[in-house]
Design a protein around this motif. Structure first.
Motif, PDB file in Angstrom:
ATOM      1  N   LEU A 168     -53.759  75.800 -36.631  1.00  0.00           N
ATOM      2  CA  LEU A 168     -54.264  75.072 -37.780  1.00  0.00           C
ATOM      3  C   LEU A 168     -55.350  74.104 -37.296  1.00  0.00           C
ATOM      4  N   PRO A 169     -56.358  73.836 -38.109  1.00  0.00           N
ATOM      5  CA  PRO A 169     -57.423  72.908 -37.696  1.00  0.00           C
ATOM      6  C   PRO A 169     -56.878  71.555 -37.252  1.00  0.00           C
ATOM      7  N   ALA A 170     -55.851  71.063 -37.961  1.00  0.00           N
ATOM      8  CA  ALA A 170     -55.293  69.747 -37.602  1.00  0.00           C
ATOM      9  C   ALA A 170     -54.616  69.794 -36.229  1.00  0.00           C
ATOM     10  N   THR A 171     -53.931  70.904 -35.935  1.00  0.00           N
ATOM     11  CA  THR A 171     -53.264  71.053 -34.636  1.00  0.00           C
ATOM     12  C   THR A 171     -54.299  71.139 -33.515  1.00  0.00           C
ATOM     13  N   HIS A 172     -55.355  71.897 -33.768  1.00  0.00           N
ATOM     14  CA  HIS A 172     -56.424  72.023 -32.762  1.00  0.00           C
ATOM     15  C   HIS A 172     -57.040  70.657 -32.445  1.00  0.00           C
ATOM     16  N   ALA A 173     -57.293  69.875 -33.482  1.00  0.00           N
ATOM     17  CA  ALA A 173     -57.887  68.544 -33.286  1.00  0.00           C
ATOM     18  C   ALA A 173     -56.936  67.619 -32.527  1.00  0.00           C
ATOM     19  N   LYS A 174     -55.642  67.746 -32.810  1.00  0.00           N
ATOM     20  CA  LYS A 174     -54.645  66.877 -32.186  1.00  0.00           C
ATOM     21  C   LYS A 174     -54.577  67.082 -30.671  1.00  0.00           C
ATOM     22  N   TYR A 175     -54.634  68.342 -30.237  1.00  0.00           N
ATOM     23  CA  TYR A 175     -54.454  68.652 -28.816  1.00  0.00           C
ATOM     24  C   TYR A 175     -55.769  68.918 -28.080  1.00  0.00           C
ATOM     25  N   LYS A 176     -56.881  68.820 -28.780  1.00  0.00           N
ATOM     26  CA  LYS A 176     -58.169  69.192 -28.198  1.00  0.00           C
ATOM     27  C   LYS A 176     -58.478  68.426 -26.908  1.00  0.00           C
ATOM     28  N   GLU A 177     -58.383  67.111 -26.923  1.00  0.00           N
ATOM     29  CA  GLU A 177     -58.743  66.289 -25.759  1.00  0.00           C
ATOM     30  C   GLU A 177     -57.763  66.507 -24.604  1.00  0.00           C
TER      31      GLU A 177
END
Length: 349
Positions: free
Chosen positions: A8-17
């Motif tokens: 999900l886009p939100a999951t990707h953003a959460k773990y991106k860094e």
């Protein structure tokens, strides 16, 4: 298998860094749990994200840490006890593509989420193949085939048992659905839905509608046709085709209402209906039976006297133009005979 398909886009953003840090030499001395804490994340969840979507990052870290002497000595890959625990479920999924992961977990008495993670981490090829099969089956609901959910598109065993007798009668007799439902004691609405959902080919066959699996049926383009009615008139139609009897006599012979029988012939046997309304003259021409009866006496007088078409039409009360056209169309030789008789009478006078 949704975890394997994407994030999900939100999951990707959460773990991106955090994932970028795992893939960087700047954090190579840190283990995954330490990196997770640096970014305020749960170590187990970060590890799951890496194994599910970024396995190449884990492989890079393991090679780099071994090269730098930072190997922690912890075992990598599937544990022997874990492999043994899920072996039966994995074998079941490999052998039967119609079994879902949840069904396999229930049958083998193992954790559903644990089996799912085990497949994603250590049986990527199996997961990938099952995803491809489902994607190909999306929006293609065919009886006995796999669906996009990975299940078999078929009625439940208990539903099959309920409608077994009704389906047998529908296949082998011309009885209507309403009569079948009443005789077998099943719901009329339920039987209709069952046939339309699972046996649309039989429904189309009964109605004489072309059917091709996977394509919509044009119900409105075809006249409604009741097999029970067809069976009712079948013997009478055969008798009528043998010739020699009128529609009314055949209807009386088989105990049918003559007007209903004629209407059925008109709708479903138009050629036979048209033929029944015609008789053949001595010259071999076909004509309407009622017309012959209407003009019979006038024709006799026309052939034996010098009375004109107009006078005969006036005498018998029908249209002289219609009577004249009838003679010329069906009895041209009678017209010539009448003309000769008129000329002979004039010469005698």
């Amino acid at each position: 298998m949704n975890q394997r398909r994407g994030q999900l886009p939100a999951t990707h953003a959460k773990y991106k860094e955090a994932i970028a840090a795992c893939d960087s030499m700047d954090y190579i001395a840190y283990n995954v749990s330490q990196i997770a804490r640096e970014f305020g994340l749960n170590g187990t969840n970060l590890g799951r994200q890496l194994r599910t979507h970024y396995p190449e990052v884990l492989e890079f870290r393991e090679r780099a840490r071994q090269r730098l002497g930072l190997d922690d000595g912890l075992p990598r890959g599937t544990r022997p006890w874990c492999k043994e625990q899920y072996a039966e479920a994995v074998g079941l999924l490999q052998a039967d593509r119609y079994v879902t992961v949840q069904e396999a977990a229930e049958r083998c008495n193992v954790s559903y989420s644990g089996l799912e993670q085990h497949l994603i981490f250590y049986h990527k090829e199996l997961v990938g193949n099952r995803i491809k099969i489902r994607e190909q089956a999306t929006r293609q609901q065919r009886r006995g085939k796999i669906t996009g959910r990975g299940t078999l598109h078929a009625p439940k065993p208990e539903t099959i048992e309920v409608y077994a007798e009704a389906l047998h009668l529908y296949r082998t007799t011309p009885m209507s659905v309403r009569k079948i439902a009443k005789q077998t004691g099943v719901s009329l609405r339920g039987l209709y839905d069952y046939l339309q959902t699972w046996y649309k080919d039989l429904v189309c066959e009964r109605k004489g509608i072309p059917y091709e699996e996977g394509k919509p049926v044009e119900w409105s383009s075809v006249r409604r046709y009741n097999p029970a009615t067809a069976a009712k008139y079948a013997d009478a139609i055969t008798r009528l085709k043998e010739g020699g009897l009128s529609t009314a006599k055949v209807a009386a012979e088989f105990g049918l209402h003559p007007e209903c029988f004629r209407q059925y012939l008109k709708e479903h046997e138009p050629e036979l209906y048209a033929r029944q309304g015609m008789v053949k003259t001595e010259s071999g021409r076909s004509m309407a039976n009622h017309s012959m009866g209407k003009y019979k006496e006038a024709l006799h007088l026309y052939a034996t006297t010098t009375k004109s078409v107009k006078s005969l039409a006036r005498r018998f009360g029908f249209n002289d133009c219609s009577f004249g056209q009838f003679i010329r169309r069906h009895f041209p030789e009678l017209h010539e005979q009448h003309q000769k008789l008129v000329q002979q009478t004039k010469k005698t006078d």
